[in-house]
Design a protein around this motif. Structure first.
Motif, mmCIF file in Angstrom:
data_model
loop_
_atom_site.group_PDB
_atom_site.id
_atom_site.type_symbol
_atom_site.label_atom_id
_atom_site.label_comp_id
_atom_site.label_asym_id
_atom_site.label_seq_id
_atom_site.Cartn_x
_atom_site.Cartn_y
_atom_site.Cartn_z
ATOM 1 N N LYS A 225 1.570 -4.828 -35.157
ATOM 2 C CA LYS A 225 2.427 -5.606 -34.266
ATOM 3 C C LYS A 225 1.636 -6.209 -33.116
ATOM 4 N N THR A 226 0.817 -5.393 -32.447
ATOM 5 C CA THR A 226 0.087 -5.901 -31.274
ATOM 6 C C THR A 226 -0.993 -6.906 -31.657
ATOM 7 N N SER A 227 -1.506 -6.827 -32.885
ATOM 8 C CA SER A 227 -2.564 -7.756 -33.304
ATOM 9 C C SER A 227 -2.047 -9.179 -33.467
ATOM 10 N N LYS A 228 -0.720 -9.357 -33.527
ATOM 11 C CA LYS A 228 -0.134 -10.682 -33.727
ATOM 12 C C LYS A 228 0.052 -11.449 -32.420
ATOM 13 N N ARG A 229 -0.303 -10.814 -31.296
ATOM 14 C CA ARG A 229 -0.163 -11.520 -30.025
ATOM 15 C C ARG A 229 -1.042 -12.774 -29.982
ATOM 16 N N LYS A 230 -0.563 -13.790 -29.272
ATOM 17 C CA LYS A 230 -1.308 -15.041 -29.183
ATOM 18 C C LYS A 230 -2.560 -14.869 -28.326
ATOM 19 N N ALA A 231 -3.546 -15.689 -28.606
ATOM 20 C CA ALA A 231 -4.793 -15.647 -27.836
ATOM 21 C C ALA A 231 -4.517 -15.999 -26.374
ATOM 22 N N THR A 232 -5.298 -15.403 -25.500
ATOM 23 C CA THR A 232 -5.172 -15.656 -24.070
ATOM 24 C C THR A 232 -6.528 -16.102 -23.526
ATOM 25 N N LYS A 233 -6.540 -16.437 -22.253
ATOM 26 C CA LYS A 233 -7.809 -16.836 -21.620
ATOM 27 C C LYS A 233 -8.789 -15.671 -21.620
ATOM 28 N N ALA A 234 -8.277 -14.454 -21.405
ATOM 29 C CA ALA A 234 -9.145 -13.272 -21.407
ATOM 30 C C ALA A 234 -9.588 -12.900 -22.811
ATOM 31 N N HIS A 235 -8.759 -13.214 -23.801
ATOM 32 C CA HIS A 235 -9.073 -12.900 -25.206
ATOM 33 C C HIS A 235 -8.881 -14.164 -26.038
ATOM 34 N N PRO A 236 -9.809 -15.097 -25.933
ATOM 35 C CA PRO A 236 -9.642 -16.405 -26.580
ATOM 36 C C PRO A 236 -9.628 -16.344 -28.110
ATOM 37 N N PHE A 237 -10.167 -15.277 -28.694
ATOM 38 C CA PHE A 237 -10.151 -15.152 -30.147
ATOM 39 C C PHE A 237 -8.987 -14.306 -30.649
ATOM 40 N N GLY A 238 -8.043 -13.987 -29.762
ATOM 41 C CA GLY A 238 -6.862 -13.254 -30.190
ATOM 42 C C GLY A 238 -7.070 -11.744 -30.193
ATOM 43 N N TYR A 239 -6.121 -11.062 -30.835
ATOM 44 C CA TYR A 239 -6.086 -9.591 -30.814
ATOM 45 C C TYR A 239 -6.157 -8.988 -32.215
ATOM 46 N N GLY A 240 -6.720 -9.717 -33.165
ATOM 47 C CA GLY A 240 -6.769 -9.245 -34.548
ATOM 48 C C GLY A 240 -7.462 -7.906 -34.711
ATOM 49 N N ARG A 241 -8.445 -7.616 -33.850
ATOM 50 C CA ARG A 241 -9.195 -6.372 -34.008
ATOM 51 C C ARG A 241 -8.417 -5.136 -33.561
ATOM 52 N N GLU A 242 -7.239 -5.339 -32.987
ATOM 53 C CA GLU A 242 -6.440 -4.174 -32.620
ATOM 54 C C GLU A 242 -6.066 -3.358 -33.859
ATOM 55 N N ARG A 243 -5.964 -4.013 -35.004
ATOM 56 C CA ARG A 243 -5.691 -3.276 -36.240
ATOM 57 C C ARG A 243 -6.854 -2.348 -36.567
ATOM 58 N N TYR A 244 -8.073 -2.771 -36.275
ATOM 59 C CA TYR A 244 -9.238 -1.909 -36.482
ATOM 60 C C TYR A 244 -9.256 -0.767 -35.465
ATOM 61 N N PHE A 245 -8.882 -1.094 -34.224
ATOM 62 C CA PHE A 245 -8.890 -0.079 -33.167
ATOM 63 C C PHE A 245 -7.915 1.050 -33.488
ATOM 64 N N TYR A 246 -6.693 0.706 -33.842
ATOM 65 C CA TYR A 246 -5.703 1.744 -34.123
ATOM 66 C C TYR A 246 -6.047 2.524 -35.397
ATOM 67 N N SER A 247 -6.664 1.872 -36.345
ATOM 68 C CA SER A 247 -7.114 2.587 -37.549
ATOM 69 C C SER A 247 -8.217 3.584 -37.196
ATOM 70 N N PHE A 248 -9.071 3.215 -36.239
ATOM 71 C CA PHE A 248 -10.117 4.130 -35.781
ATOM 72 C C PHE A 248 -9.498 5.331 -35.070
ATOM 73 N N ILE A 249 -8.469 5.092 -34.251
ATOM 74 C CA ILE A 249 -7.762 6.188 -33.581
ATOM 75 C C ILE A 249 -7.117 7.110 -34.606
ATOM 76 N N VAL A 250 -6.563 6.540 -35.665
ATOM 77 C CA VAL A 250 -5.957 7.337 -36.739
ATOM 78 C C VAL A 250 -6.992 8.275 -37.350
ATOM 79 N N ALA A 251 -8.202 7.762 -37.601
ATOM 80 C CA ALA A 251 -9.258 8.592 -38.165
ATOM 81 C C ALA A 251 -9.623 9.739 -37.223
ATOM 82 N N LEU A 252 -9.676 9.458 -35.926
ATOM 83 C CA LEU A 252 -9.972 10.513 -34.954
ATOM 84 C C LEU A 252 -8.869 11.570 -34.920
ATOM 85 N N MET A 253 -7.612 11.129 -34.986
ATOM 86 C CA MET A 253 -6.499 12.072 -34.988
ATOM 87 C C MET A 253 -6.509 12.938 -36.233
ATOM 88 N N LEU A 254 -6.849 12.330 -37.372
ATOM 89 C CA LEU A 254 -6.919 13.097 -38.617
ATOM 90 C C LEU A 254 -7.972 14.185 -38.505
#
Length: 305
Positions: free
Chosen positions: A58-87
């Motif tokens: 859900k959060t990776s679909k946010r529109k690009a901003t001035k601070a994040h001009p390439f968007g938030y697509g990598r949030e899917r990688y970030f949360y998947s990394f957190i999942v691995a740590l929790m496991l």
């Protein structure tokens, strides 16, 4: 397509793990089995993990901003990394601790058949979740092996769910073996050994996911086949050759392409612009994930020895 398949697999795992977690906790309260407790915590962790994966989508679909001009697509990688740590922390570490404790201080199981029935039902539910993940992953896997798909997939949710479900299935089998052997032999140490096996299994899966998700989070380039296709499409028409090229996935469905191109001599400025536009169009048609393309025309200067 990738996001839809990943969401379906996540939801199947979420509902299955939530139901399994409740039944396992009931089984633990009745039997006192450490294997059941370890599996209960494992299922709770898995249920939380599915929630994090959905949040990342859900959060990776946010529109690009001035601070994040390439968007938030990598949030899917970030949360998947957190999942691995929790496991690793909630699943593996807890199971190892509980298993070693029960081996050192074994306790008799009460109503072990309740644990057996619950574990068998949990295996059936987990098989449904695992089958859904396999069906959805097969659409993206192609001719690759399953291990190659897990290592090379740019869609993080499907490999995570696949390995989680596989670990859950084997973990249930280990728990069933531990409880069964404890009943047959009359030695509750087997229950602790089954719990340790669950901890080791989850640790191996967690480390594998941590390594793969870290690689995606840092930034992976296009696959060899994608890079070859992009290069072939660029080196066409008025483009004589690709001098150099760099690619990086900004998210599972968004590839950044930056290249320096040698154009045919004598082109007017308008022709240069047209050649660049045509090259971009060819690449996007061949590799749809290449959404951000930056091309620089230049003169090719071969290195002379």
């Amino acid at each position: 397509m990738a996001a839809e398949g990943g969401t379906k697999a996540i939801l199947a795992a979420l509902f299955a793990n939530a139901g399994i977690a409740v039944s396992k906790f009931v089984g633990f309260l009745i039997t006192g089995s450490s294997s059941m407790l370890a599996e209960s915590v494992h299922s709770v962790a898995d249920t939380s993990n599915q929630g994090l994966l959905l949040l990342g989508q859900k959060t990776s679909k946010r529109k690009a901003t001035k601070a994040h001009p390439f968007g938030y697509g990598r949030e899917r990688y970030f949360y998947s990394f957190i999942v691995a740590l929790m496991l690793f922390t909630l699943g593996s570490a807890f199971a190892l601790y509980e298993g070693i404790h029960k081996i050192q201080h074994p306790e008799e199981l009460s109503s072990p058949m309740v644990a057996v029935v619950i574990l068998v039902l949990a295996i059936l539910l987990e098989c449904y979740s695992f089958r859904t993940a396999i069906v959805e992953s097969r659409r993206l896997k192609g001719d690759k092996s399953w291990w190659a798909f897990i290592r090379q997939s740019k869609t993080p949710e499907l490999p995570v769910v696949l390995l989680e479900d596989a670990g859950a299935l084997f973990g249930l089998v280990f728990a069933l073996l531990g409880v069964g052997l404890a009943v047959v032999t009359g030695d509750p140490v087997w229950d602790g050994l089954g719990t340790v096996m669950i901890g080791v299994l989850l640790g191996v899966i967690a480390v594998t996911l941590i390594v793969e998700m870290k690689s995606l989070l840092i930034g992976e380039g296009a696959s060899d086949s994608e890079l070859a296709a992009i290069t072939d499409e660029l080196a066409s028409g008025d483009v004589e050759r690709v001098i150099h090229i760099r690619t990086q996935y900004l998210g599972p469905d968004e590839l950044l392409v930056a290249a320096k191109l040698a154009l045919r001599d004598g082109l007017e400025l308008a022709d240069v612009a047209r050649a660049i536009d045509e090259a971009e169009k060819r690449v996007r048609e061949k590799v749809p994930a290449a959404r951000l393309i930056y091309l620089e025309p230049d003169l090719y200067r071969p290195v002379r020895v």
